[in-house]
Design a protein around this motif. Structure first.
Motif, short mmCIF file in Angstrom:
data_model
loop_
_atom_site.label_atom_id
_atom_site.label_comp_id
_atom_site.label_asym_id
_atom_site.label_seq_id
_atom_site.Cartn_x
_atom_site.Cartn_y
_atom_site.Cartn_z
N LEU A 423 0.82 -1.21 0.00
CA LEU A 423 0.00 0.00 0.00
C LEU A 423 0.86 1.26 0.00
O LEU A 423 0.70 2.11 -0.89
N PRO A 424 1.78 1.46 0.96
CA PRO A 424 2.64 2.65 0.85
C PRO A 424 3.53 2.62 -0.40
O PRO A 424 3.83 3.68 -0.95
N VAL A 425 3.92 1.44 -0.85
CA VAL A 425 4.71 1.35 -2.08
C VAL A 425 3.90 1.88 -3.27
O VAL A 425 4.41 2.64 -4.11
N THR A 426 2.63 1.50 -3.34
CA THR A 426 1.77 1.97 -4.42
C THR A 426 1.63 3.49 -4.39
O THR A 426 1.75 4.16 -5.43
N LEU A 427 1.39 4.04 -3.21
CA LEU A 427 1.15 5.48 -3.10
C LEU A 427 2.40 6.28 -3.40
O LEU A 427 2.37 7.25 -4.18
N VAL A 428 3.52 5.90 -2.81
CA VAL A 428 4.76 6.64 -3.03
C VAL A 428 5.22 6.49 -4.48
O VAL A 428 5.64 7.46 -5.13
N GLY A 429 5.13 5.27 -5.01
CA GLY A 429 5.53 5.04 -6.40
C GLY A 429 4.67 5.83 -7.37
O GLY A 429 5.19 6.43 -8.33
N ALA A 430 3.36 5.85 -7.15
CA ALA A 430 2.47 6.59 -8.04
C ALA A 430 2.73 8.09 -7.95
O ALA A 430 2.74 8.80 -8.98
N ALA A 431 2.93 8.60 -6.75
CA ALA A 431 3.21 10.03 -6.59
C ALA A 431 4.51 10.41 -7.30
O ALA A 431 4.60 11.48 -7.93
N ALA A 432 5.51 9.54 -7.22
CA ALA A 432 6.78 9.82 -7.88
C ALA A 432 6.63 9.82 -9.39
O ALA A 432 7.17 10.69 -10.09
N LEU A 433 5.88 8.85 -9.92
CA LEU A 433 5.69 8.78 -11.36
C LEU A 433 4.86 9.96 -11.87
O LEU A 433 5.10 10.48 -12.96
N ALA A 434 3.87 10.37 -11.09
CA ALA A 434 3.04 11.50 -11.50
C ALA A 434 3.83 12.81 -11.50
O ALA A 434 3.66 13.66 -12.39
N SER A 435 4.70 12.99 -10.51
CA SER A 435 5.45 14.24 -10.40
C SER A 435 6.67 14.26 -11.30
O SER A 435 7.07 15.32 -11.79
N GLY A 436 7.25 13.08 -11.52
CA GLY A 436 8.49 13.03 -12.29
C GLY A 436 9.67 13.31 -11.40
O GLY A 436 9.90 14.45 -11.02
N VAL A 437 10.37 12.28 -10.99
CA VAL A 437 11.55 12.48 -10.14
C VAL A 437 12.58 13.28 -10.94
O VAL A 437 12.55 13.31 -12.17
N PRO A 438 13.51 13.97 -10.26
CA PRO A 438 14.45 14.83 -10.99
C PRO A 438 15.19 14.14 -12.13
O PRO A 438 15.48 14.78 -13.15
N ALA A 439 15.49 12.84 -11.98
CA ALA A 439 16.21 12.14 -13.06
C ALA A 439 15.42 12.14 -14.35
O ALA A 439 15.98 12.29 -15.44
N LEU A 440 14.08 12.00 -14.22
CA LEU A 440 13.24 12.03 -15.41
C LEU A 440 13.03 13.45 -15.90
O LEU A 440 13.00 13.72 -17.10
N ARG A 441 12.88 14.38 -14.98
CA ARG A 441 12.62 15.77 -15.36
C ARG A 441 13.79 16.36 -16.17
O ARG A 441 13.59 17.18 -17.07
N SER A 442 14.99 15.95 -15.83
CA SER A 442 16.16 16.52 -16.50
C SER A 442 16.41 15.89 -17.86
O SER A 442 17.14 16.47 -18.67
N ARG A 443 15.81 14.74 -18.12
CA ARG A 443 16.09 14.03 -19.36
C ARG A 443 14.92 14.02 -20.35
O ARG A 443 15.12 13.82 -21.54
N LEU A 444 13.71 14.21 -19.83
CA LEU A 444 12.53 14.10 -20.68
C LEU A 444 11.66 15.33 -20.55
O LEU A 444 11.57 15.94 -19.48
N THR A 445 11.01 15.69 -21.63
CA THR A 445 10.01 16.75 -21.59
C THR A 445 8.74 16.22 -20.93
O THR A 445 8.61 15.02 -20.66
N THR A 446 7.80 17.11 -20.67
CA THR A 446 6.53 16.67 -20.10
C THR A 446 5.84 15.66 -20.99
O THR A 446 5.33 14.64 -20.52
N THR A 447 5.86 15.92 -22.30
CA THR A 447 5.25 14.97 -23.24
C THR A 447 5.99 13.63 -23.21
O THR A 447 5.37 12.57 -23.25
N GLY A 448 7.30 13.69 -23.13
CA GLY A 448 8.08 12.45 -23.08
C GLY A 448 7.77 11.64 -21.83
O GLY A 448 7.67 10.40 -21.89
#
Length: 600
Positions: A423-448
């Motif tokens: 349950l906490p894994v689902t919530l934290v994982g989903a929140a991270a994917l929705a927000s985009g952790v910095p590693a993704l933000r620096s490499r991909l655009t919002t569309t990406g």
């Protein structure tokens, strides 16, 4: 320029609306097709027996919801996509109901059906049960709708899944202000990481239903911590709602309530630490979760704390921690792995089917949980990552308890704790994917990032859907119970020879006695059922004395010969029932057959 942008956005909005319409029509058509094809008898695989058009309609609905939910800039469009995706998820969960199954679930589910029948018959009072919540809800549904109790119990299970699909996205939306949080939270919920088909199930199983209900209380808590403080012990308006809802969680299952209490206690501990050592942090300004923690703790203690079943397990856990030694869960896993290998199953393939999504989300959540205490994600999530810090702190004691249960002598309860841990894994994982952790933000655009999320869920969701219901896909048989099977056992028990024994493949029918007469009835308590030893299967007259019944249920032959390839109970034994002198077929009821060993 502005008019061009407006026209382009208008065309996109029309496309999203059209796609949503196609999704809803596909889902409606698929469900209609399944309703028009009710089960005519036992089905080894619910998936294969369900019309292909149903799966096509569900696939269209999921894809439409995923594309629109992650692509649309309209809040209404994303909300509609979430409704479509959630409806498709409910359709998959409710498939046994849609297909007209008499009952769904063997083992514990049959026993819980018996408890519900005892409540209706007045031979059992709710306070006599440690967790009467699921049973009471099904009884109330039976009284209001007039549906058969078997069907109302199946619908009760569907309601709990619906609550999970509703409150997980709402929790994720509280944890991040990302525009697509609701949709990402929904699809994370649709993966159903807490349901692992080993210790948690999609049948009447109060432990599973309690885990599905927990996000309801967690959502109230996560919203409540941001409300103005009215005194340490004075509840907010949401606190009053918590006080109304909390007993439901306790009555559904006390073990999962205790896990939730640990989660709340960890959150309260974090709040106390920040108030003492970092008074300027947003967590220090949050309303303490003191009322909720104390209320739930007092409620649990008053209802479950003194019950022998609870105290004995707590004492066993304590004894193990201070010096006991056992490896029950490890032995269970090893034994099942060996059996699967013997029938030619790939353990790696089975792991991917059951736990790939959990592994992916655990990796994502693990990155956030490891970085949260160091402040690495404070600029990504609201309130300096406060809610993720709460769930990170709660994960530690929950993981420790899960580890103790794994190495301790607590049967298969380990997988129930793993279910809650997801349950906490689902919530934290989903929140991270929705927000985009910095590693993704620096490499991909919002569309990406949106496209990456769409591909991820498009790959993981089919695995989750086809691993949800027990089937040969995951080397389990369909837990369908037919009307003729239930009637067959009832007739057999009513007309049995005195002092007779019931012995069948993998069980003699104890659970059916529970379901028909109630687990606390004299008939069920005295029912002489047992599983036929593997070594005795081809020589029943040599292994059993006169006066033994051998019930054959509709699932027995397809399960043993087709699914398990005769590994334990081979075809020779089934043929011997019909050809061996001294074995007589005394009853046949629509697939249920009863044999009697004896001279008469």
């Amino acid at each position: 320029m502005a008019s061009h942008y407006t026209a382009t956005r208008g065309r996109l909005d029309r496309r999203w609306k059209l796609l949503l319409v196609v999704g809803f029509l596909g889902l409606a058509g698929g469900v209609r097709t399944a309703l028009d094809a009710p089960a005519a008898g036992y089905e080894l695989s619910l998936y294969r027996a369900t019309p292909l058009l149903f799966w096509g309609g569900v696939a269209v609905a999921f894809l439409a919801a995923l594309v629109v939910g992650l692509s649309s800039d309209s809040g209404r469009g994303r909300l509609t996509a979430a409704v479509l995706g959630g409806s498709a998820g409910i359709a998959v969960v409710a498939l046994p109901v849609v297909r007209g199954y008499h009952f769904y679930g063997q083992g514990d589910a049959l026993t819980h059906l018996g408890f519900a029948r005892s409540l209706v018959g007045g031979t059992l009072q709710p306070q006599d049960l440690l967790y009467p919540g699921v049973h009471l809800f099904s009884v109330a549904l039976n009284a209001v709708t007039g549906l058969a109790l078997t069907r109302s119990l199946l619908l009760t299970v569907v309601v709990f899944f619906g609550l999970f699909f509703l409150f997980v996205p709402l929790c994720v939306r509280e944890m991040t202000d990302a525009p697509g949080a609701l949709v990402v939270g929904l699809f994370a919920a649709l993966l159903l990481l807490p349901i692992n088909a080993v210790g948690t199930h999609v049948v009447a199983h109060p432990s599973s239903e309690a885990i599905l209900f927990a996000p309801f209380l967690l959502f109230i808590a996560l919203v409540g911590v941001r409300l103005p403080t009215r005194g340490r012990l004075r509840p907010s308006r949401l606190g009053l709602a918590f006080a109304v809802v909390a007993p439901t969680m306790l009555f559904v299952h006390s073990q999962e309530t205790l896990s939730l209490l640990v989660l709340f206690g960890a959150i309260l501990g974090v709040q106390i630490v920040f108030r003492l050592f970092s008074s300027t942090h947003p967590i220090a300004q949050h309303r303490p979760l003191l009322f909720e923690t104390l209320f739930l703790g007092a409620l649990w203690t008053a209802w479950a704390g003194g019950r022998p079943r609870v105290t004995s397990r707590l004492e066993a856990a304590y004894d193990f921690v201070v010096g006991g030694s056992a490896t029950s869960a490890g032995g269970t896993v090893a034994g099942r792995s060996a059996s699967l290998t013997d029938i030619g199953a790939s353990l790696g393939g089975l792991f991917l089917k059951l736990f790939l999504a959990a592994a992916v989300f655990s990796a994502v959540a693990g990155i956030v949980m490891l970085g949260s205490p160091l402040g690495r994600f404070d600029d990504v999530f609201p309130d300096h990552n406060a809610l993720n810090k709460y769930l990170t702190a709660a994960f530690v004691p929950l993981a420790a308890i899960t580890a103790v249960v794994f190495v301790g002598d607590f049967g298969d309860h380990y997988f129930r704790f793993v279910g809650f841990l997801m349950l906490p894994v689902t919530l934290v994982g989903a929140a991270a994917l929705a927000s985009g952790v910095p590693a993704l933000r620096s490499r991909l655009t919002t569309t990406g990032r949106r496209r990456l999320l769409a591909v991820l869920f498009a790959l993981l969701l089919p695995l989750a859907v086809f691993s949800l219901h027990p089937s040969p896909w995951i080397f389990q048989d369909n837990p369908q119970v037919t009307d003729s099977e239930m009637t067959g056992y009832e007739v057999a028990i009513e007309h049995q020879v005195p002092d007779a024994t019931f012995a069948g493949p993998r069980g003699g029918g104890d659970r059916f006695a529970d379901a028909i007469y109630g687990p606390e009835s004299s008939t069920a308590l005295a029912f002489p059922g047992e599983a036929i030893p593997f070594t005795a299967w081809t020589n029943l007259t040599g292994a059993y004395d006169d006066g033994t019944y051998v019930p054959l249920r509709p699932p027995d032959q397809p399960r043993e010969l087709s699914l398990y390839r005769g590994f334990r109970y081979g075809s020779d034994g089934f043929r011997a029932l019909q050809t061996t002198p001294g074995i007589h077929r005394v009853q046949s009821t629509g697939g249920f057959e009863l044999y009697y060993i004896g001279d008469e």
